[in-house]
Design an enzyme around this catalytic site. Structure first.
Site, PDB file in Angstrom:
ATOM      1  N   TYR A 183      -9.883  10.801   6.738  1.00 37.59           N
ATOM      2  CA  TYR A 183     -10.906   9.946   6.129  1.00 37.59           C
ATOM      3  C   TYR A 183     -12.074   9.912   7.103  1.00 37.59           C
ATOM      4  O   TYR A 183     -11.913   9.463   8.239  1.00 37.59           O
ATOM      5  CB  TYR A 183     -10.383   8.517   5.933  1.00 37.59           C
ATOM      6  CG  TYR A 183      -9.333   8.361   4.849  1.00 37.59           C
ATOM      7  CD1 TYR A 183      -7.998   8.648   5.098  1.00 37.59           C
ATOM      8  CD2 TYR A 183      -9.685   7.902   3.585  1.00 37.59           C
ATOM      9  CE1 TYR A 183      -7.039   8.489   4.099  1.00 37.59           C
ATOM     10  CE2 TYR A 183      -8.733   7.732   2.585  1.00 37.59           C
ATOM     11  CZ  TYR A 183      -7.413   8.031   2.849  1.00 37.59           C
ATOM     12  OH  TYR A 183      -6.468   7.873   1.863  1.00 37.59           O
ATOM     13  N   HIS A 240       4.298  12.251   5.071  1.00 39.98           N
ATOM     14  CA  HIS A 240       3.304  12.135   6.151  1.00 39.98           C
ATOM     15  C   HIS A 240       3.540  10.867   6.957  1.00 39.98           C
ATOM     16  O   HIS A 240       3.686   9.793   6.390  1.00 39.98           O
ATOM     17  CB  HIS A 240       1.883  12.106   5.572  1.00 39.98           C
ATOM     18  CG  HIS A 240       1.379  13.452   5.155  1.00 39.98           C
ATOM     19  ND1 HIS A 240       0.061  13.709   4.899  1.00 39.98           N
ATOM     20  CD2 HIS A 240       2.039  14.621   4.974  1.00 39.98           C
ATOM     21  CE1 HIS A 240      -0.073  14.985   4.565  1.00 39.98           C
ATOM     22  NE2 HIS A 240       1.109  15.550   4.600  1.00 39.98           N
ATOM     23  N   LYS A 273      -4.562   3.462  -3.686  1.00 42.30           N
ATOM     24  CA  LYS A 273      -3.711   2.382  -4.194  1.00 42.30           C
ATOM     25  C   LYS A 273      -3.531   2.336  -5.714  1.00 42.30           C
ATOM     26  O   LYS A 273      -2.620   1.668  -6.204  1.00 42.30           O
ATOM     27  CB  LYS A 273      -4.285   1.021  -3.752  1.00 42.30           C
ATOM     28  CG  LYS A 273      -4.123   0.762  -2.278  1.00 42.30           C
ATOM     29  CD  LYS A 273      -2.668   0.485  -1.943  1.00 42.30           C
ATOM     30  CE  LYS A 273      -2.376   0.506  -0.468  1.00 42.30           C
ATOM     31  NZ  LYS A 273      -1.510   1.594  -0.040  1.00 42.30           N
ATOM     32  N   TYR A 292      -1.564   0.576   4.169  1.00 41.58           N
ATOM     33  CA  TYR A 292      -1.648   1.934   3.621  1.00 41.58           C
ATOM     34  C   TYR A 292      -0.281   2.411   3.118  1.00 41.58           C
ATOM     35  O   TYR A 292      -0.179   2.996   2.041  1.00 41.58           O
ATOM     36  CB  TYR A 292      -2.196   2.905   4.683  1.00 41.58           C
ATOM     37  CG  TYR A 292      -2.655   4.218   4.084  1.00 41.58           C
ATOM     38  CD1 TYR A 292      -3.990   4.418   3.724  1.00 41.58           C
ATOM     39  CD2 TYR A 292      -1.748   5.255   3.843  1.00 41.58           C
ATOM     40  CE1 TYR A 292      -4.412   5.609   3.157  1.00 41.58           C
ATOM     41  CE2 TYR A 292      -2.158   6.457   3.270  1.00 41.58           C
ATOM     42  CZ  TYR A 292      -3.489   6.620   2.942  1.00 41.58           C
ATOM     43  OH  TYR A 292      -3.904   7.813   2.367  1.00 41.58           O
TER      44      TYR A 292
HETATM   45  P1  RFL Z   1      -3.852   5.943 -16.848  1.00 40.98           P
HETATM   46  O1  RFL Z   1      -3.398   7.067 -15.958  1.00 40.98           O
HETATM   47  O2  RFL Z   1      -5.296   5.830 -17.120  1.00 40.98           O
HETATM   48  O3  RFL Z   1      -3.064   6.126 -18.226  1.00 40.98           O
HETATM   49  C1  RFL Z   1      -3.397   5.370 -19.378  1.00 40.98           C
HETATM   50  C2  RFL Z   1      -2.994   6.168 -20.604  1.00 40.98           C
HETATM   51  O4  RFL Z   1      -3.290   5.399 -21.773  1.00 40.98           O
HETATM   52  C3  RFL Z   1      -3.902   6.241 -22.740  1.00 40.98           C
HETATM   53  N1  RFL Z   1      -4.718   5.405 -23.631  1.00 40.98           N
HETATM   54  C4  RFL Z   1      -4.335   5.040 -24.868  1.00 40.98           C
HETATM   55  N2  RFL Z   1      -3.235   5.302 -25.570  1.00 40.98           N
HETATM   56  C5  RFL Z   1      -3.152   4.765 -26.829  1.00 40.98           C
HETATM   57  N3  RFL Z   1      -4.128   4.019 -27.394  1.00 40.98           N
HETATM   58  C6  RFL Z   1      -5.263   3.719 -26.718  1.00 40.98           C
HETATM   59  N4  RFL Z   1      -6.228   2.970 -27.247  1.00 40.98           N
HETATM   60  C7  RFL Z   1      -5.397   4.234 -25.394  1.00 40.98           C
HETATM   61  N5  RFL Z   1      -6.353   4.143 -24.433  1.00 40.98           N
HETATM   62  C8  RFL Z   1      -5.929   4.852 -23.386  1.00 40.98           C
HETATM   63  C9  RFL Z   1      -4.705   7.228 -21.910  1.00 40.98           C
HETATM   64  O5  RFL Z   1      -4.979   8.423 -22.639  1.00 40.98           O
HETATM   65  C10 RFL Z   1      -3.776   7.473 -20.728  1.00 40.98           C
HETATM   66  O6  RFL Z   1      -2.885   8.547 -20.945  1.00 40.98           O
HETATM   67  O7  RFL Z   1      -3.352   4.522 -16.347  1.00 40.98           O
HETATM   68  P2  RFL Z   1      -2.009   4.091 -15.550  1.00 40.98           P
HETATM   69  O8  RFL Z   1      -0.798   4.675 -16.229  1.00 40.98           O
HETATM   70  O9  RFL Z   1      -2.130   2.636 -15.341  1.00 40.98           O
HETATM   71  O10 RFL Z   1      -2.086   4.839 -14.140  1.00 40.98           O
HETATM   72  C11 RFL Z   1      -3.096   4.496 -13.201  1.00 40.98           C
HETATM   73  C12 RFL Z   1      -3.468   5.714 -12.334  1.00 40.98           C
HETATM   74  O11 RFL Z   1      -3.707   6.825 -13.188  1.00 40.98           O
HETATM   75  C13 RFL Z   1      -4.684   5.447 -11.459  1.00 40.98           C
HETATM   76  O12 RFL Z   1      -4.621   4.157 -10.901  1.00 40.98           O
HETATM   77  C14 RFL Z   1      -4.805   6.462 -10.297  1.00 40.98           C
HETATM   78  O13 RFL Z   1      -5.063   7.760 -10.780  1.00 40.98           O
HETATM   79  C15 RFL Z   1      -5.910   6.040  -9.331  1.00 40.98           C
HETATM   80  N6  RFL Z   1      -6.110   6.999  -8.234  1.00 40.98           N
HETATM   81  C16 RFL Z   1      -5.277   7.015  -7.136  1.00 40.98           C
HETATM   82  N7  RFL Z   1      -4.210   6.203  -7.073  1.00 40.98           N
HETATM   83  C17 RFL Z   1      -3.349   6.258  -6.014  1.00 40.98           C
HETATM   84  O14 RFL Z   1      -2.364   5.488  -5.983  1.00 40.98           O
HETATM   85  N8  RFL Z   1      -3.516   7.131  -4.967  1.00 40.98           N
HETATM   86  C18 RFL Z   1      -4.555   7.996  -4.957  1.00 40.98           C
HETATM   87  O15 RFL Z   1      -4.633   8.808  -4.034  1.00 40.98           O
HETATM   88  C19 RFL Z   1      -5.512   7.949  -6.049  1.00 40.98           C
HETATM   89  N9  RFL Z   1      -6.543   8.773  -6.083  1.00 40.98           N
HETATM   90  C20 RFL Z   1      -7.186   7.896  -8.266  1.00 40.98           C
HETATM   91  C21 RFL Z   1      -7.384   8.783  -7.160  1.00 40.98           C
HETATM   92  C22 RFL Z   1      -8.063   7.953  -9.369  1.00 40.98           C
HETATM   93  C23 RFL Z   1      -9.109   8.835  -9.371  1.00 40.98           C
HETATM   94  N10 RFL Z   1      -9.949   8.846 -10.537  1.00 40.98           N
HETATM   95  C24 RFL Z   1     -10.359  10.020 -11.194  1.00 40.98           C
HETATM   96  C25 RFL Z   1     -10.176   7.630 -11.272  1.00 40.98           C
HETATM   97  C26 RFL Z   1      -8.435   9.648  -7.142  1.00 40.98           C
HETATM   98  C27 RFL Z   1      -9.322   9.673  -8.231  1.00 40.98           C
HETATM   99  C28 RFL Z   1     -10.501  10.640  -8.136  1.00 40.98           C
HETATM  100  C1  PHB Z   2      -6.022  12.618  -3.287  1.00 37.49           C
HETATM  101  O1  PHB Z   2      -5.330  13.467  -2.673  1.00 37.49           O
HETATM  102  O2  PHB Z   2      -6.444  12.826  -4.426  1.00 37.49           O
HETATM  103  C2  PHB Z   2      -6.357  11.327  -2.618  1.00 37.49           C
HETATM  104  C3  PHB Z   2      -5.771  11.029  -1.398  1.00 37.49           C
HETATM  105  C4  PHB Z   2      -6.085   9.829  -0.756  1.00 37.49           C
HETATM  106  C5  PHB Z   2      -6.985   8.967  -1.339  1.00 37.49           C
HETATM  107  C6  PHB Z   2      -7.550   9.263  -2.578  1.00 37.49           C
HETATM  108  C7  PHB Z   2      -7.253  10.461  -3.222  1.00 37.49           C
HETATM  109  O3  PHB Z   2      -7.300   7.821  -0.694  1.00 37.49           O
END
Ligand code: RFL
Ligand code: PHB
Length: 389
Positions: free
Chosen positions: A200, A72, A296, A384
C-alpha cells in the site's frame, strides 16, 4: 413455490448464507438478477480475513482455497519511497488469505449446484411484500411470467444498488455516508506479482496498491480523479504512473504486460441502519459499503452472514429468536469498526484534492508513527486480519 428463507442476490453473501443454511437443514431459494456468467466474471476483492477463511471451510467450500490460496503474514506500507512492513504474525499471531472473490463465488456456485440448491438467475423485477407481517412473499418475473415465493424470512443480499434496502420505509431507515473525491483504477495482468506481499503506497501523486491473485496474475490499483475514464488510460500510461508511486526498488523490477481487465471504481463509505426490518434482513453491500483500502467489503458481508446464520439456525432448531431479533445490533457493531478502519486507511494513504500543507504533515506523521511504534502497527494489524465476530 414455498421456502423458509428467500435470498435476494446471488453474490458471495447470498450464496454463502444459502450454503450454510442448507447444511443446517434450512431451505432457501436464491433470486439473482444477472446471468450466472456475468456474476462469475466480476473481478473484485482479493484478501480474506481468517474469520472468512474459517466460514468458507465451515460451509464446505474451503478445499480449493486451501490448495490454491496464498497465506500472507504481513503487508508493506510505503511513503516517500521508503517502505516498512506490518508483521501480522509477530504482532497479532494471525494471517490473511489471498484468494480472489471471483474464485470464492465460483466455489460457492459449484457447491450449491452439487447439493441441488435452487438459484434462479435472470430474475427480473424482484419485489418483496408484507415484510412487516407474518407471511412475507417475494414476486419476480422469469421469461415474462410472474412467479411468487412464500417464505418465513427474506435475506436482502442484493448489493448496494439492490431492491431490499429500498423497501424499508424512510421513517425507519437511517443512512450515513461519505463519498471520497477520487476513484481507483484497477488493472489485472498476467504478470509476476511485484512482491511476495501486498504493498500500500502513499505518494504525492496519489495512492497505489500492488496486489495479486497468483504467481502469474497480478492486481494493481492507482488513485485517479473521479472524472477520469478507463479509455484515457493506456496500459503503458498505467504502468508508468504505478512505477512512479511505488518504492523505487520495486518499480525497477516490476513485471508488466497487457491488461486483461481494467476498470474504475468510486470510493464510498455508507452504512444503513437498522439491518433488520420486520422479516427482512440486510446482508453485505446491501447494508454497507466501505472503500477498498482496508480490504473489508467482502469480509464484512461474511461476518453479517455469520450473525444471521447463527440466528436463523437457533430459530429453526429450538425456537430461540434472540439471535434473529438482535441480528441488526450485532452486525452493526462490527460494521462500524470496519467502516472506521477503512475510512482511516483511506484517509492516511490517499491524496485529497484540497489537502493543505497541514493535512500533508499530519499524514506524514501518522505514517512515521506507524513505522516507529509497535503499538500503532499492532492496532493496524489487529484490524486488517479481522476483528473477532
Ligand atoms: P454483491 O457482490 O454486490 O452481490 C449482490 C448480488 O445481488 C444481485 N442483485 C439482485 N438480484 C436480484 N434482484 C435485484 N434487484 C438485485 N440487485 C442486485 C447482483 O447482481 C449481485 O450478484 O454483494 P455482496 O454479496 O454483499 O458482496 C459484497 C462484496 O462483493 C464487496 O463488498 C467486495 O467486492 C468489496 N471489495 C473488497 N472486499 C474485500 O473484502 N476485500 C477486498 O480486497 C476488496 N476489494 C472490493 C475490492 C470491491 C471493489 N469494487 C469494484 C467495488 C476491490 C474493488 C475494486
Ligand atoms: C485486491 O487484490 O483486489 C485488493 C487487495 C487489497 C485491497 C483491495 C483490493 O485493500
Amino acid at each position: 413455490m414455498r421456502t423458509q428463507v428467500c435470498i435476494i442476490g446471488g453474490g458471495p453473501a447470498g450464496l454463502l448464507l444459502s450454503q450454510l443454511l442448507h447444511r443446517a437443514g434450512i431451505d432457501t431459494v436464491i433470486l439473482e438478477r444477472r446471468a450466472r456468467d456475468y456474476v462469475l466474471s466480476r473481478i473484485r476483492a482479493g484478501v480474506l480475513e481468517w474469520g472468512t477463511v474459517e466460514m468458507l471451510r465451515k460451509a464446505g467450500v474451503g478445499a480449493r482455497m486451501d490448495a490454491e490460496g496464498y497465506v500472507h503474514g504481513g503487508v508493506y506500507l510505503s511513503a516517500q519511497n521508503r517502505g516498512f512492513r506490518i508483521d501480522f504474525d509477530a504482532l497479532v499471531n494471525k494471517r490473511v488469505m489471498v484468494y480472489g472473490q471471483t474464485e470464492v463465488t465460483h466455489d460457492l456456485y459449484d457447491a450449491r449446484d452439487a447439493m441441488g440448491g435452487v438459484i434462479i438467475d435472470e430474475a427480473e423485477g424482484v419485489t418483496p411484500h408484507d415484510l412487516d407481517a407474518d407471511a412475507p412473499y417475494v414476486t419476480y418475473l422469469k421469461d415474462g411470467t410472474e412467479h411468487r415465493i412464500d417464505c418465513d424470512f427474506v435475506a436482502g443480499c442484493d448489493g448496494f444498488h439492490g431492491v431490499s434496502r429500498q423497501t424499508i420505509p424512510d421513517s425507519v431507515l437511517r443512512t450515513y455516508e461519505r463519498v471520497y473525491p477520487f476513484g481507483w483504477l484497477g488493472v489485472l495482468s498476467e504478470t509476476r506479482p511485484a512482491d511476495d506481499e501486498l504493498i500500500y503506497a502513499n505518494h504525492e501523486r496519489g495512492f497505489a496498491l500492488c496486489s495479486m491473485r497468483n504467481m502469474n496474475l497480478s492486481r494493481y490499483y492507482i488513485q485517479v480523479p473521479l472524472d477520469h475514464e478507463v479509455a484515457q488510460w493506456s496500459d503503458d500510461a498505467f504502468w508508468d504512473e504505478l512505477r512512479r508511486r511505488i518504492p523505487q526498488d520495486v518499480a525497477e523490477t516490476l513485471d508488466t504486460g497487457p491488461s486483461v481487465e481494467k476498470s474504475i471504481a468510486p470510493l464510498r463509505s455508507f452504512v444503513a441502519e437498522p439491518m433488520k426490518w420486520g422479516r427482512l434482513f440486510l446482508v453485505g453491500d446491501a447494508a454497507h459499503i466501505v472503500p477498498p483500502t482496508g480490504a473489508k467489503g467482502l469480509n464484512l458481508a461474511v461476518s453479517d452472514v455469520h450473525y444471521l446464520y447463527e440466528g436463523l439456525k437457533a430459530h429453526y432448531a429450538d425456537g430461540e429468536s434472540e439471535g434473529v431479533e438482535r441480528y441488526s445490533e450485532r452486525a452493526l457493531a462490527r460494521v462500524w469498526k470496519s467502516t472506521r478502519f477503512s475510512w482511516w486507511m483511506t484517509t492516511m494513504l490517499h491524496r485529497f484534492p484540497d489537502q493543505s500543507a497541514f493535512d500533508q504533515r499530519i499524514q506524514e506523521s501518522e505514517l512515521a508513527y506507524l513505522e516507529s511504534s509497535e503499538a500503532a502497527r499492532r492496532a493496524l494489524a489487529e484490524n486488517y486480519v479481522g476483528l473477532p465476530y
